[in-house]
Design an enzyme around this catalytic site. Structure first.
Site, PDB file in Angstrom:
ATOM      1  N   ASP A  38       0.823  -1.232   0.000  1.00  0.00           N
ATOM      2  CA  ASP A  38       0.000   0.000   0.000  1.00  0.00           C
ATOM      3  C   ASP A  38       0.850   1.272   0.000  1.00  0.00           C
ATOM      4  O   ASP A  38       0.624   2.172  -0.812  1.00  0.00           O
ATOM      5  CB  ASP A  38      -1.067  -0.001   1.113  1.00  0.00           C
ATOM      6  CG  ASP A  38      -0.565  -0.098   2.539  1.00  0.00           C
ATOM      7  OD1 ASP A  38       0.663  -0.310   2.747  1.00  0.00           O
ATOM      8  OD2 ASP A  38      -1.391   0.035   3.461  1.00  0.00           O
ATOM      9  N   SER A  66     -14.003   3.954  27.473  1.00  0.00           N
ATOM     10  CA  SER A  66     -13.829   2.670  26.796  1.00  0.00           C
ATOM     11  C   SER A  66     -14.286   1.543  27.694  1.00  0.00           C
ATOM     12  O   SER A  66     -13.809   1.413  28.828  1.00  0.00           O
ATOM     13  CB  SER A  66     -12.351   2.465  26.444  1.00  0.00           C
ATOM     14  OG  SER A  66     -12.107   1.087  26.220  1.00  0.00           O
ATOM     15  N   LEU A 118      -5.228  -7.442  13.319  1.00  0.00           N
ATOM     16  CA  LEU A 118      -6.524  -7.345  12.637  1.00  0.00           C
ATOM     17  C   LEU A 118      -7.027  -5.896  12.603  1.00  0.00           C
ATOM     18  O   LEU A 118      -8.187  -5.637  12.335  1.00  0.00           O
ATOM     19  CB  LEU A 118      -7.559  -8.257  13.305  1.00  0.00           C
ATOM     20  CG  LEU A 118      -7.210  -9.751  13.337  1.00  0.00           C
ATOM     21  CD1 LEU A 118      -8.330 -10.570  13.960  1.00  0.00           C
ATOM     22  CD2 LEU A 118      -6.912 -10.292  11.935  1.00  0.00           C
ATOM     23  N   SER A 119      -6.147  -4.957  12.900  1.00  0.00           N
ATOM     24  CA  SER A 119      -6.434  -3.529  12.719  1.00  0.00           C
ATOM     25  C   SER A 119      -7.505  -2.956  13.621  1.00  0.00           C
ATOM     26  O   SER A 119      -8.420  -2.264  13.171  1.00  0.00           O
ATOM     27  CB  SER A 119      -6.849  -3.245  11.274  1.00  0.00           C
ATOM     28  OG  SER A 119      -5.730  -3.197  10.480  1.00  0.00           O
ATOM     29  N   SER A 120      -7.368  -3.192  14.905  1.00  0.00           N
ATOM     30  CA  SER A 120      -8.303  -2.571  15.846  1.00  0.00           C
ATOM     31  C   SER A 120      -8.144  -1.047  15.812  1.00  0.00           C
ATOM     32  O   SER A 120      -9.119  -0.319  16.011  1.00  0.00           O
ATOM     33  CB  SER A 120      -8.057  -3.092  17.255  1.00  0.00           C
ATOM     34  OG  SER A 120      -6.701  -2.907  17.612  1.00  0.00           O
ATOM     35  N   GLU A 153      -3.642   8.733  11.881  1.00  0.00           N
ATOM     36  CA  GLU A 153      -2.697   7.687  12.293  1.00  0.00           C
ATOM     37  C   GLU A 153      -1.240   8.121  12.023  1.00  0.00           C
ATOM     38  O   GLU A 153      -0.368   7.972  12.871  1.00  0.00           O
ATOM     39  CB  GLU A 153      -3.031   6.401  11.524  1.00  0.00           C
ATOM     40  CG  GLU A 153      -2.102   5.260  11.790  1.00  0.00           C
ATOM     41  CD  GLU A 153      -2.737   4.130  12.579  1.00  0.00           C
ATOM     42  OE1 GLU A 153      -3.971   4.004  12.589  1.00  0.00           O
ATOM     43  OE2 GLU A 153      -1.978   3.369  13.191  1.00  0.00           O
ATOM     44  N   ASP A 165      -5.777  -0.276   5.823  1.00  0.00           N
ATOM     45  CA  ASP A 165      -6.658  -0.665   6.929  1.00  0.00           C
ATOM     46  C   ASP A 165      -7.868   0.267   7.041  1.00  0.00           C
ATOM     47  O   ASP A 165      -8.997  -0.166   7.255  1.00  0.00           O
ATOM     48  CB  ASP A 165      -5.878  -0.665   8.252  1.00  0.00           C
ATOM     49  CG  ASP A 165      -4.636  -1.526   8.172  1.00  0.00           C
ATOM     50  OD1 ASP A 165      -4.556  -2.377   7.255  1.00  0.00           O
ATOM     51  OD2 ASP A 165      -3.731  -1.344   8.998  1.00  0.00           O
TER      52      ASP A 165
HETATM   53  C1  GLA Z   1      -0.273  -2.498   8.480  1.00  0.00           C
HETATM   54  C2  GLA Z   1      -0.456  -1.097   7.917  1.00  0.00           C
HETATM   55  C3  GLA Z   1      -1.001  -1.170   6.494  1.00  0.00           C
HETATM   56  C4  GLA Z   1      -0.159  -2.088   5.622  1.00  0.00           C
HETATM   57  C5  GLA Z   1       0.065  -3.427   6.315  1.00  0.00           C
HETATM   58  C6  GLA Z   1       1.018  -4.311   5.565  1.00  0.00           C
HETATM   59  O1  GLA Z   1      -1.507  -3.128   8.623  1.00  0.00           O
HETATM   60  O2  GLA Z   1      -1.350  -0.369   8.713  1.00  0.00           O
HETATM   61  O3  GLA Z   1      -1.072   0.130   5.952  1.00  0.00           O
HETATM   62  O4  GLA Z   1       1.052  -1.475   5.279  1.00  0.00           O
HETATM   63  O5  GLA Z   1       0.573  -3.253   7.625  1.00  0.00           O
HETATM   64  O6  GLA Z   1       0.464  -4.693   4.351  1.00  0.00           O
END
Ligand code: GLA
Length: 371
Positions: A38, A66, A118-120, A153, A165
């Site tokens: 990305d 929270s 998992l991108s919380s 971020e 994400d």
């Molecule tokens: C993290 C970052 C994303 C991406 C991934 C790897 O999740 O937040 O932007 O770079 O790593 O693909």
């Protein structure tokens, strides 16, 4: 409302003695393929997971609560390296694009596992951004909100992540993956009918926590930038396999991953469209090998999971997300998942690894205002 949204709303009523004006939620994500591409202007193919962060908001005050941490923080402009920096960052970013957000208070509840890759963090940003945009009538579309969350971020929280994400959390649709061109920021849903193919995507959280602020991520990013500079291209997106001969050492390895990974994302998208899950699986294994050997972001645990999945006959498996810990995924025939999870748990115990957690993944909806 979903259970997690009810939970945020209930917390709001308990704390503030009245109903919230608005409830919204946003999901975490897995990435099917396309890792670290990305921020190189390339392609990614993530899907939203069925776990979300919900936020209930109302006007007035500046309290953020929270349920996960059972603590209250003030909105304010100062960072304190807590979960509250994400909503603070989003409010800051709205200000930067000239959209004033009035006073508000909010309660949060989430079931995206923290630190599992998992991108919380994207989920809390996306939920906050969508809620505030609706609450204050800020008139921004989802793509604009995703870019805004990434800015929060990068510039407020201080993590140099790419756009994947936040885009996934705001733009994914149920039953589909999302092909994102991270340069043009065009995104397109690609149907992902696992059930129809009698397949399950198993997520294995290796419980090795990683923070994105870790130097590994920023190092990889810097190496990619150096490689692009050596090749005289704007981003590695613009490089092809023929260019790799001009590189050596670390730059060569990092660039080879990005160049081949970009190609794999496009091939995987074609495979999905053709319903060719066998081909998708091959590409997943190839992607993992490239991350292990060239990008060097795998761990013993992630490698062990992928090897065990392959030995058990999974169609494909790979680490997902930034690497250095976190989660891996495997594409498995439904009915064969139990054998694999038992085997993985046994081998992890034998090797003295942390006990892994497993989730069955369903491609879920992106961020939504619940009411
Ligand atoms: C993290 C970052 C994303 C991406 C991934 C790897 O999740 O937040 O932007 O770079 O790593 O693909």
């Amino acid at each position: 409302m979903r259970e997690i949204e009810e939970k945020a709303a209930r917390a709001y009523r308990e704390r503030f003695g009245e109903d919230p004006e608005l409830v919204a939620s946003a999901p975490g994500r897995i990435n099917l393929i396309g890792e670290h591409t990305d921020y190189n202007g390339g392609f990614v193919l993530p899907c939203a997971v069925g776990r979300r962060v919900a936020v209930a908001t109302g006007r007035g005050g500046e309290e953020l609560y929270s349920t996960n941490f059972d603590e209250t923080r003030r909105m304010g402009r100062e960072k304190d390296s807590s979960w509250a920096d994400y909503p603070r960052g989003v409010v800051w970013a709205f200000g930067e694009v000239g959209r004033g957000v009035g006073d508000f208070r909010a309660t949060f509840a989430g079931d995206v596992p923290l630190g599992s890759g998992l991108s919380s963090s994207a989920a809390i940003e996306a939920a906050t951004a969508l809620a505030l945009a609706a609450h204050f009538g800020l008139g921004m579309d989802r793509k604009e909100l995703a870019v805004l969350c990434q800015r929060a971020e990068n510039e407020f929280v201080g993590v140099q992540s790419g756009i994947m994400d936040q885009y996934a959390s705001l733009l994914c649709e149920a039953g589909a993956a999302l092909l994102i061109d991270c340069r043009s920021l065009e995104a397109e849903s690609v149907p992902l009918d696992l059930e129809g193919a009698d397949l399950t995507l198993l997520v294995c959280d290796t419980r090795v926590e990683r923070g994105l602020a870790d130097t590994g991520y920023n190092d990889r990013r810097a190496a990619c930038e150096r490689a692009a500079e050596t090749l005289g291209v704007e981003q590695l997106r613009d490089a092809g396999e023929n260019d790799l001969g001009h590189l050596s050492g670390e730059e060569l390895k990092r660039a080879r991953h990005i160049v081949t990974e970009n190609a794999r994302v496009l091939e995987a998208t074609d495979a999905l469209r053709a319903g060719d899950f066998g081909e998708l699986g091959h590409l997943m294994y190839a992607s993992h090998a490239s991350m292990r050997d060239d990008f060097e972001i795998s761990t013993r645990e992630l490698d062990a999971f992928v090897e065990l999945a392959e030995a058990a006959g999974a169609l494909g498996a790979r680490l997902t997300g930034a690497g250095f810990g976190g989660s891996a995924i495997a594409l498995v025939r439904t009915g064969e998942t139990d054998v694999l999870t038992r085997q993985v748990s046994r081998v992890f115990a034998e090797r003295g690894f942390a006990e892994p957690l497993f989730y069955e993944f369903v491609p879920a909806a992106g961020a939504e205002v619940a009411r």
